[in-house]
Structure formats: C-alpha cells, structure tokens
Design a protein around this motif. Sequence first.
Motif: not given
Length: 238
Positions: A40-51, A108-124
């Motif tokens: 298939g296809e994927i469209q992506f953009s830069g994410g964020f690290t919060l802490s 690129i290593d694809f996966g799943y975050l609680a909020i797309p593209g955002i690494i929150s403190p203590g996030g998996d």
Amino acid sequence: MIGFKSTLLNVTLAITATIPLATAGLFSFAGSAQAAALSGEIQFSGGFTLSPFASSQITFSKDALSFTPQPITPIGIGSTTGNFSAFNSGNIGNIISFSSKVADNPFIDFGYLAIPGIISPGGDTSSITDGLNTFTLTSSSYKLNQSGLNVGIDVALFGYFTSATGEKSNGGGNLTFQVNNKSVASVNSILSSGSSISNLSFSGGTFTTSVPEPAALLGLGAVGGVMAMSRRRKSFVQ
C-alpha cells in the motif's frame, strides 16, 4: 455404451467440481501470502517529542540528511492504504551518505503511538524501535528546484519493506522540504562549501512497488487440481 456415457459424465462433473475448489484454494493461499507482506501507501510528516519539546527536523548537507531529535525522530502518519493502516507513527533514521548509498537502516520503523507522531513523557515507543515492519533504504538522490523565492528539495527513496513476519516487498518514496528566501545557486554554494542547512521541516511518502507474485502459486493450484482429477479418474476405473 450406457456405462461408458455414465462414466464420462461423472468424470466431466468431477473436473468441473474440482476446478472451483482448486481456484478457491489458490486465491486463499495467495491472499494469505499477500496479507503477510506490507502493501500500500503511507503519507507522513515530522512529529514531536514533548519532554523536552522538540519537533522532528532535517539537517541537510551535500552528502547527507540527518534527523533530530535523537535517538528517536518520530513521524506522524497522515493517511494510508492497504495493510499500512495498522500504523499511525514511525521512527526515521539518517541518510549518512548519498554518494556511497549508506543509510541508518532500517530507515523507517513503523508502529503505533497513543497520539500519532507524538512521543509523550513516559510514552511507549517500543513499536517504532523494535525493528519490525520497516522500510530499508538501498539508494537515494536529491534534486533542487526553484519555486518562487524558495528552493524545494525532493529526495528520492528506493528500498524495500519488511513485515513483522519477514515478508519483503519492493518499495520507494520521497522526502520533501524547502529552504526559504534562497536561490538554487545560493543553496548549492552553501552545500559545496561543506556547510549544512538546519531546522528544516519535512514531509514525505512511501509505497510498495511490488508484492509477492502469485504466479508461482498459480502453478501449485493447477497441480492440485490435476492431482484431484487424477484421483477421481482412478476411482472410476476401480
């Protein structure tokens, strides 16, 4: 004569009944093989690290692209097709050298975050750093294009995807970003001097160009059908 016609009719019916079964088995098998490979296809953009807070950005030099923050540069997935729909985020690596075709693979290593593209403190973040469901870069190149008062940079990506089950599928894609208020000549001058351009936002996409071919499976399905018909004929003879 009546017995011969009856036997012929039974053989014909057996062949007719066997073909759909063999075909159904073929497509079931092919579907299973294709489902295991990323497609298939994927469209992506830069994410964020919060802490601490940091947006995913590129530093661009003549021979390389490097991404920050490190050690994880998150990307958010905006849209997908095929079985890429299982992912909403990823971790992107560095192109260490365009000329020698070396990259920080998997790129690129694809996966799943609680909020797309955002690494929150203590996030998996394990799913975007586990080396499963990846895009490996085998070569890349870039072009500079004047767009008004800006310079657009398009980076072509070539490589392959590997699913969590180890199935591979060929793929490609691109990265795009821009340098504002510059000309192509001035950007080339910066790169040629050995300097780099930092703090560049980016977006991009990847897609599969081929998946496991079902042609070989077609042969298996045909053989299965012939074998089934052969067994049926033998029962008539007995």
